[in-house]
Design a protein around this motif. Structure first.
Motif, short mmCIF file in Angstrom:
data_model
loop_
_atom_site.label_atom_id
_atom_site.label_comp_id
_atom_site.label_asym_id
_atom_site.label_seq_id
_atom_site.Cartn_x
_atom_site.Cartn_y
_atom_site.Cartn_z
N LYS A 283 38.26 24.68 35.87
CA LYS A 283 37.37 25.70 35.33
C LYS A 283 37.96 26.19 34.02
N ARG B 127 39.01 34.69 36.57
CA ARG B 127 39.96 34.83 37.68
C ARG B 127 40.34 33.47 38.28
N ASP B 128 39.41 32.56 38.32
CA ASP B 128 39.74 31.26 38.90
C ASP B 128 40.02 30.22 37.84
N TYR C 135 37.93 26.64 44.55
CA TYR C 135 36.87 26.54 43.56
C TYR C 135 36.33 25.14 43.66
N ILE D 180 32.86 23.12 43.60
CA ILE D 180 31.42 23.22 43.38
C ILE D 180 30.63 22.26 44.22
N ASP E 34 30.53 31.65 42.21
CA ASP E 34 30.73 30.32 42.73
C ASP E 34 29.81 30.03 43.91
N ARG F 71 26.93 27.23 44.23
CA ARG F 71 26.81 26.24 45.30
C ARG F 71 25.42 26.31 45.91
#
Lengths: 225, 732
Positions: free
Chosen positions: A11, A80-81, A193, A195, B536, B540
């Motif tokens: 990311k 943050r990620d 994380y 997706i 996130d 998804r």
């Protein structure tokens, strides 16, 4: 290990003052588009880019954030990620340079000293209006252990390189991380994380980076909102 | 686009024909009108609001209104006759004869006087024409100064049992011919054809040179460099202004608001004048909102904000206690004010729109501001510093979205119908979609997910999913649709943005993940959640939904049923699963002969679920100008049907280009004989509905009525395809 290419998903978050050309960089990189007109980014916009790097398949999930001030409070949510951060300033605009330095401090304090950061002086085609010298920026970046480059989204110079070199740094950090602590891999799943809903198990590797920072982030996310 | 809207021909239909014909000079026509106005204005009520120039407040208001009118009139003419100023009267309209006070417009009057002349012997229509006569004095050129009435005359929330004028026979019935049809004769053609003249022609003569070409559609903000000194600016037929209560410009529909500080200051002074004069406290500082909020004169009930009282009560947030100037009518110019606690909105229109619709449009603009900033933020900003320049917090994208909102309100009926347009689709497909969306959503974020919307081309809803406990409001859906239509969204896979839904909760932000399907860019998925860190998971969910949409809609998509410009009426119908009429149900002649012959367009509204379904635009409405003309006719019909005092059941008007029929049916005890049989199959019965139809100009009434009958059967049969399931009812 090197027989089949490893797949890494990172990311990447673009940060910077408004109007420095973050969206232009992303669109140039991902879609080879450049528009002279300026559309303000809506909060946070998302694009992906896949490529191969050193026998690894890398997928970048690029979050382009809005530079406008009213959105700033929410920005920590986005990085943050983040596996890597692109800090953009406009070489003709000292304010944006100053602002970039603030971002850097903030990110370092929240994401730790190891997260790969690249500082990008955009609009290098406007060299005659330059206010920030390349040397200053370069030395600032080195002092803060960040990468540095100048780019021009308009001329498409240095755009691809900046993402590739950031990806290289992220890969390196990732491998270091893996080498140093294999145990932390399990902890990362909670905050993974990912997706594609587990389609690619290797994806999780990109996560451990962020997972280590979890407690700190939880705090900041509360304080900022 | 707007230039076309402002096209002189757009004004040429009978509805909009103005008070004066083209040849009569403005002052003459106004002089002719002035006597009833003055009579109405000098009625002995409200002590401080009076026509006479002895009252300084009234005198000042006259001047102001006069100047405002001048602004609105723009480059039209040069000198102003003293008659004009004299025509502006101040009146407390609560006591004015017609409860439509302040919403009267030339078109209303004309429609009503048409009614009076056209439907002479019909008793139902007679009563309406009486209303029309009673109305006209209140609907002329004057400043309307409304105190807060306890029951707002304008908020026109229709209750089912409300009696229509044809109360004697409550259903459409087999002989639904002349009895329940308020008929209006067409305006004589000569008058209509002289109509396009007055506005553009004299202007062109008066300002022969230095008119910049109005053609650069490519610039980012159309005519964004204009200011008040530009002739082209003042000639525009519709303006919206937003200013802060301290008079700082926030937004102007045309031109650069930054260049309009003088006029914004003037508007602010004008508004404060009324606020100050009305508050019992000694005239304090010109802090509009501050003075007004302390105004004790009118105790309003909670939510009783007539300023936002629009046709379906779109009052998202009420700022009780604001006494306000509501509208100034000035010949064909209508100036409408909407005052919120820290923000004033002003509309100036020459398009003959009803005041209520203008106020509703202002309310939408305000709602957009709220959707970006939220009421609480606006409040805290302005409490800290009243002088704050709100533009610091708005950016180009916001301006662009306000622009697009202002334009869309002109051309999409959903805004004033207060409904959500539904993409026609086979019911089974839609159900499958809803199910898959629910599956995908549950997987990720149970309690955080508020709603999911699948939007087609930013203008109609394919499907939605939300809990009946937290229904989506139509106006919020409109704002979402406008927000996601922002063009800079289309470059990205997904966008995460905080949005405040003013009707749902004006003080809090929700978070929307908006994504378009790459292979079908017309379809856009919006996930609304309450979780600020849920990017996130929203992503998804969105991916899951996208893949299931593609899977389910693949046949439709491949066939072009979802495609962009290739969307054709028959194609949609076919792929939407609209069965054509089989001979057993209807003879093919009927459907062909009527739908394609007489009927040119229709909008069918399911009143219970607040959804509507419209036929695609076919010739002659493929041209935007004609669309807008028809929509104005619809609006007029809508207004006639929804007036609070004497709502019509059916409104039939013959324009120069088409016949427009508006019909509202609210189910009462009696059944509807027409559509009874096809509905026998069960399912949800659209008991309450509204229809707006356009027929070819020479359609006979009998033919039109039988076409309506056919259409009703057809919609009844296809109800499930045309609308989303009942439990997805939107709230108003």
């Amino acid at each position: 290990m090197s027989a089949t290419p490893d797949k890494f998903t990172f990311k990447v978050v673009l940060l910077g003052e408004g109007c420095v050309g973050k969206t232009s960089l992303v669109l140039q990189y991902c879609k080879s588009q450049f528009r002279d007109s300026h559309d303000v980014t809506l909060q946070a916009s998302f694009l992906t880019k896949r490529f191969n790097l050193k026998n690894n398949r890398v997928e970048l999930h690029i979050w382009d954030t809005a530079g406008q001030e009213r959105f700033h409070a929410l920005v920590p949510m986005y990085y943050r990620d983040a596996g890597g951060v692109v800090l953009v300033y406009d070489i003709t605009d000292p304010v944006s340079y100053q602002r970039m330095q603030n971002w850097l401090m903030q990110i370092r304090s929240l994401l730790g000293p190891k997260v790969p950061i690249i500082i990008v002086g955009n609009k290098s085609d406007l060299d005659r209006n330059r206010k920030i010298s390349k040397e200053d920026a370069q030395s600032y970046a080195t002092a803060n252990s960040a990468l540095f480059t100048e780019a021009s989204a308009k001329m498409n110079s240095g755009v691809e390189q900046l993402f590739v070199s950031l990806a290289g740094a992220m890969l390196k950090a990732e491998e270091e991380k893996r080498a140093s602590g294999a145990a932390s891999g399990g902890a990362g799943t909670s905050n993974s994380y990912n997706i594609h809903g587990g389609a690619a198990p290797t994806v999780r590797r990109g996560v451990t980076l962020a997972a280590d920072e979890d407690p700190a982030e939880a705090d900041t996310s509360k304080s900022c909102c | 686009m707007l230039d076309e809207l402002l096209d002189s021909e757009a004004l040429s239909d009978a509805m909009l024909s103005d008070l004066g014909s083209g040849q009569v000079s403005r002052s003459e026509s106004l002089a002719a009108l002035s006597s009833p106005i003055l009579a109405a204005g000098s009625m002995p009520h409200s002590p401080d609001a009076r026509t006479g120039s002895s009252d300084p407040v009234a005198a000042f208001a006259e001047d102001m209104a006069h100047c405002l009118g001048e602004i609105a009139r723009g480059g039209e003419g040069t000198g102003v006759s003293p008659l004009l100023a004299a025509d502006v009267a101040i009146e407390a309209p609560l006591t004015s004869p017609g409860p439509l006070a302040g919403s009267g417009s030339p078109s209303v009057e004309e429609g009503l006087s048409d009614l009076a002349s056209g439907a002479s012997s019909d008793s139902d229509s007679d009563s309406d024409s009486e209303a029309g006569v009673a109305l006209s004095p209140a609907a002329d050129s004057r400043a309307t100064y409304l105190p807060h009435p306890a029951g707002t005359p304008d908020s026109d929330r229709h209750s089912v049992g409300e009696p229509g004028p044809g109360g004697a026979s409550s259903d459409f019935g087999a002989d639904a011919s002349a009895d329940h049809v308020a008929d209006s004769t067409p305006t004589p053609e000569s008058e209509v054809s002289s109509e396009p003249g007055p506005v553009p022609a004299p202007v062109a003569a008066a300002t022969p040179a230095a008119v910049p070409p109005i053609q650069n559609f490519e610039t980012q903000r159309k005519h964004g460099d204009e200011d008040t000194s530009w002739p082209s600016w003042s000639r525009r037929k519709k303006h919206f202004f937003i200013l802060s209560s301290s008079g700082k410009p926030i937004y102007s529909f045309h031109g650069n608001e930054g260049e309009m500080s003088t006029m914004m200051g003037f508007l602010q002074a004008f508004i404060s004048l009324f606020l100050d004069s009305r508050s019992a406290a000694p005239p304090g500082p010109r802090s509009g909102a501050g003075a007004a909020s302390t105004a004790p004169s009118t105790p309003t009930g909670p939510g009783g904000d007539p300023g936002s009282g629009s046709l379906h009560s779109v009052d998202f947030q009420t700022d009780a206690g604001l006494d306000m100037v509501r509208a100034v009518k000035f010949g064909r110019n209508q100036i409408v004010f909407l005052l919120k606690q820290h923000i004033y909105l002003v509309a100036v229109s020459r398009l003959g729109e009803p005041e209520l619709h203008l106020r509703q449009q202002l309310q939408y603009l305000y709602s957009h501001l709220v959707s970006v900033l939220s009421v609480s933020q606006i409040h805290s900003i302005f409490s800290n510093s009243q002088n704050y320049d709100l533009r610091n917090l708005l950016n180009q994208a916001d301006t662009a979205r306000l622009d697009s909102l202002a334009r869309r309100m002109e051309r999409e009926p959903m805004f004033w119908l207060n409904t959500v347009p539904v993409f026609p689709m086979q019911a089974t497909l839609r159900e499958a979609l809803v199910a898959s969306i629910q599956r995908a959503s549950e997987e990720v974020q149970r309690d955080r997910l508020l709603a999911t919307l699948v939007i087609h081309k930013y203008s109609s809803i394919i499907t939605a999913s939300f809990s009946p406990r937290y229904p989506l409001y139509t106006s919020d859906v409109h704002l979402i649709m406008n927000t996601v239509a922002s063009k800079n969204l289309q470059h990205f896979i997904g966008v995460w943005l905080p949005i405040c839904l003013p009707r749902f909760n004006p003080t809090a932000f929700l978070f929307a993940y908006v994504s378009t399907i790459e292979t079908a860019p017309d379809i856009c998925v919006v996930i609304l959640s309450t979780d600020p860190s849920g990017v996130d998971s929203a992503q998804r969910t969105s991916n899951n939904i996208q893949s299931s949409i593609l899977e389910i809609l693949r046949p439709m998509h491949d066939a072009g049923g979802l495609g962009g410009s290739s969307m054709q009426w028959p194609l949609i119908w076919e792929y939407a699963g609209f069965p054509s009429f089989t001979p057993s149900q209807m003879s093919p002649h009927d459907i062909k002969g009527s739908l394609l012959g007489f009927l040119r367009h229709y909008v069918y509204i399911s009143s219970a679920t607040r959804q509507h379904h419209a036929s695609p635009w076919i010739t002659p409405y493929s041209i935007p100008r004609h669309q807008r003309r028809l929509l104005r006719m619809y609006r007029h019909a809508h207004q006639m049907i929804h007036t609070r005092t004497r709502p019509l059941r059916m409104f039939w008007t013959i324009g120069s280009h088409e016949i427009v029929v508006g019909w509202r049916y609210a189910s009462s005890a009696s059944a509807l004989p027409l559509a009874a049989d096809p509905r026998g199959g069960g399912g949800s019965v659209q008991d309450n509905f509204e229809m707006y139809l356009a027929f070819a100009p020479h359609t006979r009434k009998d033919d039109a009525l039988s076409t309506i009958e056919i259409l009703m059967r057809w919609v009844a049969l296809n109800e499930k395809n045309a609308f989303m399931p009942d439990w997805l009812a939107f709230a108003v």
